[in-house]
Design an enzyme around this catalytic site. Structure first.
Site, PDB file in Angstrom:
ATOM      1  N   GLU A  72     -21.946 -38.945 -41.509  1.00 37.00           N
ATOM      2  CA  GLU A  72     -20.862 -38.428 -40.663  1.00 37.00           C
ATOM      3  C   GLU A  72     -21.388 -38.132 -39.280  1.00 37.00           C
ATOM      4  O   GLU A  72     -20.691 -38.366 -38.265  1.00 37.00           O
ATOM      5  CB  GLU A  72     -20.259 -37.170 -41.290  1.00 37.00           C
ATOM      6  CG  GLU A  72     -19.043 -36.608 -40.553  1.00 37.00           C
ATOM      7  CD  GLU A  72     -19.367 -35.579 -39.477  1.00 37.00           C
ATOM      8  OE1 GLU A  72     -18.437 -35.116 -38.801  1.00 37.00           O
ATOM      9  OE2 GLU A  72     -20.562 -35.231 -39.293  1.00 37.00           O
ATOM     10  N   ASP A 102     -23.483 -26.937 -41.171  1.00 39.18           N
ATOM     11  CA  ASP A 102     -22.918 -28.252 -40.838  1.00 39.18           C
ATOM     12  C   ASP A 102     -23.680 -29.351 -41.578  1.00 39.18           C
ATOM     13  O   ASP A 102     -24.643 -29.890 -41.047  1.00 39.18           O
ATOM     14  CB  ASP A 102     -23.006 -28.468 -39.329  1.00 39.18           C
ATOM     15  CG  ASP A 102     -22.347 -29.756 -38.878  1.00 39.18           C
ATOM     16  OD1 ASP A 102     -21.577 -30.337 -39.660  1.00 39.18           O
ATOM     17  OD2 ASP A 102     -22.628 -30.182 -37.746  1.00 39.18           O
ATOM     18  N   ASP A 104     -10.654 -17.525 -58.367  1.00 38.96           N
ATOM     19  CA  ASP A 104     -11.460 -16.838 -57.369  1.00 38.96           C
ATOM     20  C   ASP A 104     -12.875 -17.392 -57.498  1.00 38.96           C
ATOM     21  O   ASP A 104     -13.543 -17.178 -58.512  1.00 38.96           O
ATOM     22  CB  ASP A 104     -11.415 -15.330 -57.645  1.00 38.96           C
ATOM     23  CG  ASP A 104     -12.185 -14.520 -56.618  1.00 38.96           C
ATOM     24  OD1 ASP A 104     -12.714 -15.110 -55.665  1.00 38.96           O
ATOM     25  OD2 ASP A 104     -12.277 -13.285 -56.782  1.00 38.96           O
ATOM     26  N   ILE A 105     -13.355 -18.113 -56.505  1.00 35.00           N
ATOM     27  CA  ILE A 105     -14.661 -18.769 -56.574  1.00 35.00           C
ATOM     28  C   ILE A 105     -15.748 -17.780 -56.142  1.00 35.00           C
ATOM     29  O   ILE A 105     -15.716 -17.289 -55.011  1.00 35.00           O
ATOM     30  CB  ILE A 105     -14.705 -20.012 -55.671  1.00 35.00           C
ATOM     31  CG1 ILE A 105     -13.569 -20.978 -56.018  1.00 35.00           C
ATOM     32  CG2 ILE A 105     -16.063 -20.701 -55.772  1.00 35.00           C
ATOM     33  CD1 ILE A 105     -13.632 -21.561 -57.404  1.00 35.00           C
TER      34      ILE A 105
END
Length: 491
Positions: free
Chosen positions: A147, A113, A19-20
Site C-alpha cells: 500500500e 501505519d 466488545d473487542i
C-alpha cells in the site's frame, strides 16, 4: 456471544456486536513489532519482515477456521503478498469485505501505519470464529501488501476479479491508522455530507458511514468526515463501483484548535511518527485503538447480519423460564455469591451504571446471577468464581438448519477483566463445546438485553444439553449476567 447496542434502525434480531478487548489487539501489535525488530526494523514490501507478518496473521486465521489465500504479485522487482481470509457460510453473492494494509514503509515498523488497522481487523475476525457468528452475508477479510508504494496489493486483488466477482462484493470497509497517538475520529464521507473535496462513494457508502456514526454516537464520541482522497486501499474498490467506508484517526496533518476542543489532545500532528522509525508499539493511543476496533466489530455485525430476521421454521425447543424446568446446578460452582438462578431480577445500579435490570427479556423470569438486589450494588453480584446451570436433555431433529436464539446481557464495572465472562455451551456424551462467549473488559458496561444466535446444525440428530456459565475470575469486581428466551429453531 455478543455485546454492545444497536441503533434504533437496526432490526431487532440482528446479532449485537462484541466488545473487542484492546489487550488482544495490542498483543498482535507486540508481535508485529517483534517481527520488525527481528527483520531490519521494518515490515516493508519485498522485505522479510513483511512476509513474516503475513505468516503470523495467516497462522492465526487458519487455526480459527478461515479459508485463507496468499495471493502474490510483483512490484519494483519484488514479490508482494495479499492475504485473503473467507469465513465459511453466508451468501457469497452478497459479500462484505473488511481490509487494511499490512506493510510498513522502510523507515520503521509501521505499528500505527498500519499495524493498528491490521491488528484490529485480525482480532475482529478471530472473534467471528470464537462466537461462531453466522451472518446472512458472506464475510471476507483482506490484508494488503505494498500500500505504501501506491495501493499495489489491493489494486492487484481487485484487478484479479472477474466482473461477477466484483459485483459479489457489496461493501468494503477499510481501516488504516486507527490508533494515532493524538487522535481524531474520522469517517470516510460516503455521502459527501461535508460538501468538500472528493464526492460521495458508490451507492451504499452512505449506509456504511451511518452505521459507523451510530456506533460512535452510542459511546458519546463525535465524528467528522474525511474524503475518499485515494490515499488508502478503498481506492481500487471505489473505482470498481463497490460501496466503501471506514475509520481513520489522522496521519501527518495537524489537529486544529477546534478539533482539540472536540476530541482533546494537542494542536500538533495526529501522528508525529508518521512514516518514521518511531512508529513503534509506543506510538499508539489505547483509547483510540479500543474505540475503533469496537467500531469495526459493530459495523461487521450490523452490516453482515442486516437481514436481521429471526430464523423461520419450527421451534423444536424453548425455555422462557416463566415456569420452573429442570435446569440443574453442577458440582463445579466456585462463586461465593450471585450464583445463576431462575428468578425475577431486581434493579441494581452502581456509580450510575445499571448492572442488573428490573426486567426479564420476556415475561417476568430469567436465568440471572443473584436475582435480588440486596442492600448494596455488590451484595448479590457474581463474586469470586464460576457459576453454571445445565438444561434438561434436548433431542434435536436430524435434518434442517438448527439455530439457537437467546437474549442475554453481561454487565460489569471498570475493575472487571477479560477473565470474567458469560458463556453458553453444548454438552453431549463426548464433551462440552462453547458456542457463544462474551468476555468483560476494564470499562463500565451497563446491562442491556441483546440477542444472540448460534448454529447448532452440527448436533443434528443428537441429544444435547445447554450449559449457561458466568465467571468473575479476575480481580474482585462487580459482574452481573442474565440469559432469557432460549429457543432452538429448525429451518
Amino acid at each position: 456471544m455478543i455485546a454492545g447496542g444497536l441503533s434504533a434502525a437496526t432490526p431487532a434480531y440482528a446479532a449485537a456486536a462484541p466488545d473487542i478487548p484492546v489487550a488482544n489487539v495490542k498483543a498482535h501489535l507486540t508481535q508485529l513489532q517483534s517481527i520488525a525488530t527481528a527483520n531490519g526494523g521494518n515490515r516493508a514490501h519485498g522485505r522479510a519482515g513483511y512476509l513474516a507478518s503475513v505468516t503470523y496473521v495467516k497462522g492465526l486465521l487458519d487455526a480459527a477456521g478461515f479459508t485463507t489465500t496468499q495471493q502474490s504479485f510483483t512490484y519494483n522487482g519484488a514479490t508482494g503478498y495479499n492475504l485473503i481470509a473467507d469465513w465459511p457460510g453466508g451468501d457469497t453473492s452478497d459479500t462484505l469485505m473488511i481490509g487494511g494494509h499490512l506493510d510498513s514503509v522502510t523507515a520503521g515498523p509501521g505499528i500505527n501505519d498500519n499495524g493498528s488497522g491490521s491488528a484490529g481487523i485480525l482480532e475482529v475476525a478471530l472473534q467471528v470464529s470464537r462466537s461462531n457468528f453466522q451472518p446472512g452475508r458472506h464475510l471476507r477479510f483482506g490484508w494488503w501488501g505494498a500500500e505504501e508504494l501506491g495501493l499495489r496489493g489491493s489494486t492487484a486483488y481487485v484487478n484479479s476479479l472477474s466482473t461477477a466477482q466484483k459485483a459479489a462484493i457489496t461493501g468494503y470497509l477499510n481501516f488504516d491508522m486507527i490508533g494515532s497517538p493524538n487522535p481524531g475520529y474520522f469517517l470516510y464521507d460516503g455521502d459527501n455530507s461535508d460538501n468538500t473535496g472528493s464526492g460521495p462513494g458508490p451507492a451504499g457508502s452512505a449506509e456504511i458511514e451511518q452505521v459507523l456514526a451510530d456506533y460512535f454516537t452510542s459511546i458519546g464520541v463525535p465524528t467528522r468526515g474525511t474524503d475518499f482522497d485515494g490515499r488508502s486501499d478503498y481506492g481500487p474498490f471505489i473505482a470498481a463501483g463497490i460501496p466503501a467506508g471506514g475509520t481513520f484517526t489522522g496521519a501527518e496533518g495537524t489537529k486544529t484548535a477546534a478539533q482539540v476542543t472536540l476530541w482533546g489532545g494537542t494542536a500538533t500532528r495526529f501522528d508525529p511518527c508518521y512514516h518514521a522509525a518511531c512508529d513503534t508499539s509506543t506510538n499508539i493511543s489505547d483509547t483510540a485503538l479500543d474505540r475503533n476496533t469496537d467500531a469495526i466489530a459493530y459495523a461487521v455485525w450490523t452490516l453482515a447480519d442486516s437481514a436481521g430476521e429471526p430464523p423461520t421454521g419450527t421451534t423444536v425447543w424453548s425455555d422462557g423460564f416463566e415456569t420452573a424446568t429442570t435446569w440443574t446446578r453442577g458440582t463445579a460452582d466456585t462463586a461465593t455469591a450471585g450464583l445463576l438462578e431462575r428468578g425475577n431480577p431486581e434493579a441494581t445500579t452502581s456509580s450510575g451504571v445499571a448492572t442488573q435490570l428490573d426486567a426479564a427479556a420476556g415475561g417476568s423470569y430469567a436465568l440471572v446471577t443473584g436475582a435480588t438486589a440486596g442492600a448494596s450494588a455488590g451484595a448479590n453480584d457474581l463474586d469470586g468464581g464460576t457459576t453454571g446451570l445445565t438444561s434438561p436433555a434436548i433431542t434435536l431433529p436430524s435434518t434442517g438448519t438448527l439455530t439457537l436464539n437467546l437474549s442475554w446481557y453481561l454487565a460489569y464495572l471498570n475493575n472487571a477483566t477479560s477473565a470474567d465472562y458469560l458463556r453458553v455451551s453444548v454438552v453431549t456424551g463426548s464433551g462440552s463445546t462453547i458456542v457463544l462467549s462474551q468476555t468483560a473488559a476494564a470499562a463500565n458496561k451497563a446491562a442491556a438485553w441483546t440477542t444472540g444466535t448460534a448454529n447448532l446444525s452440527a448436533y443434528a440428530g443428537q441429544t444435547i444439553r445447554l450449559t449457561v456459565e458466568a465467571a468473575d475470575l479476575g480481580t474482585a469486581s462487580l459482574v452481573e449476567a442474565a440469559v432469557d428466551d432460549l429457543r432452538i429453531v429448525q429451518s
